[in-house]
Enzyme design. Sequence first.
Site, mmCIF file in Angstrom:
data_model
loop_
_atom_site.group_PDB
_atom_site.id
_atom_site.type_symbol
_atom_site.label_atom_id
_atom_site.label_comp_id
_atom_site.label_asym_id
_atom_site.label_seq_id
_atom_site.Cartn_x
_atom_site.Cartn_y
_atom_site.Cartn_z
ATOM 1 C CB CYS A 127 20.563 99.866 67.822
ATOM 2 S SG CYS A 127 19.217 99.283 66.775
ATOM 3 C CD GLU A 181 10.952 98.672 59.848
ATOM 4 O OE1 GLU A 181 11.397 97.597 60.277
ATOM 5 O OE2 GLU A 181 10.310 99.455 60.555
ATOM 6 C CB SER A 182 17.244 96.097 60.420
ATOM 7 O OG SER A 182 16.245 95.263 60.966
ATOM 8 C CB VAL A 221 18.562 104.012 64.422
ATOM 9 C CG1 VAL A 221 18.634 105.513 64.345
ATOM 10 C CG2 VAL A 221 18.722 103.524 65.857
HETATM 11 N N1 GSH Z 1 11.725 97.233 62.955
HETATM 12 C C1 GSH Z 1 12.854 98.114 63.135
HETATM 13 C C2 GSH Z 1 13.183 98.184 64.606
HETATM 14 C C3 GSH Z 1 14.295 99.192 64.902
HETATM 15 C C4 GSH Z 1 14.343 99.550 66.389
HETATM 16 O O1 GSH Z 1 13.475 99.165 67.173
HETATM 17 N N2 GSH Z 1 15.370 100.291 66.750
HETATM 18 C C5 GSH Z 1 15.456 100.786 68.108
HETATM 19 C C6 GSH Z 1 16.873 100.832 68.613
HETATM 20 S S1 GSH Z 1 17.537 99.199 68.844
HETATM 21 C C7 GSH Z 1 14.944 102.204 68.178
HETATM 22 O O2 GSH Z 1 15.232 103.011 67.321
HETATM 23 N N3 GSH Z 1 14.202 102.475 69.236
HETATM 24 C C8 GSH Z 1 13.658 103.779 69.466
HETATM 25 C C9 GSH Z 1 12.172 103.687 69.711
HETATM 26 O O3 GSH Z 1 11.657 102.596 69.815
HETATM 27 O O4 GSH Z 1 11.562 104.724 69.815
HETATM 28 C C10 GSH Z 1 14.032 97.613 62.297
HETATM 29 O O5 GSH Z 1 14.101 96.405 62.044
HETATM 30 O O6 GSH Z 1 14.860 98.428 61.877
#
Ligand code: GSH
Length: 196
Positions: free
Chosen positions: A14, A67-68, A54
């Site tokens: 990720c 949120e990263s 995550v």
């Molecule tokens: N806005 C979130 C995006 C995090 C994100 O999209 N993570 C992905 C993995 S790269 C995830 O957990 N995807 C699972 C899903 O979309 O259900 C951040 O910045 O942390």
Amino acid sequence: MSGLVLTLYDAARCPYCARVRIVLAEKGIGYEPQEIDLSDRPAWLYAKNPSGRVPVLEEGGGFLLPESVVIMEYLDERYPEPAMWPADPAERALGRLWLERFDARLGHEYYALRRGEPSRLDERLRDLDEALDAQPFLSGPQYGLADAGYVPWILRARANLGVDLEPYPALSTWLERLMERPAVAAELELTAAHSR
Ligand SMILES: N[C@@H](CCC(=O)N[C@@H](CS)C(=O)NCC(=O)O)C(=O)O
């Protein structure tokens, strides 16, 4: 400095997690990674983050942060050394703008290409190249959170999507500069190990 145990709900592949891993490594912060299988996410993850995504950072005592970008900024404030935002407010604001506009400046076209849809990733890379031709790092003369916030996708574009960075010399030089940093070099290895 906080003495609380930190857990990162993490996924090696990720790029949003990679942002956080880079900041943790740059600051030498010890933490316990807990790898989440994104194709079979545990139900309890939704109690930590209702979106089930995550990264999530958990600090002993029950403090949970998803949120990263929020996590990166929290870590930079909680563990101020080395600082990852420029001291100058204008540079810092422009660095924040890079993160705020990430989707428009890179993310949308990266994910379009990954889905096999028409993509203007080449235009976004050209814009990044122009920005980095004018200054060595995204928020100015110093490496910082904005760079950590973009480099995971550049690594994956090259390793997983077969994007050639040679037409973008300033972007390539920026990547070489970043790769001298162990925190970023570790991500290159992880990206290679999880390239699909
Ligand atoms: N806005 C979130 C995006 C995090 C994100 O999209 N993570 C992905 C993995 S790269 C995830 O957990 N995807 C699972 C899903 O979309 O259900 C951040 O910045 O942390």
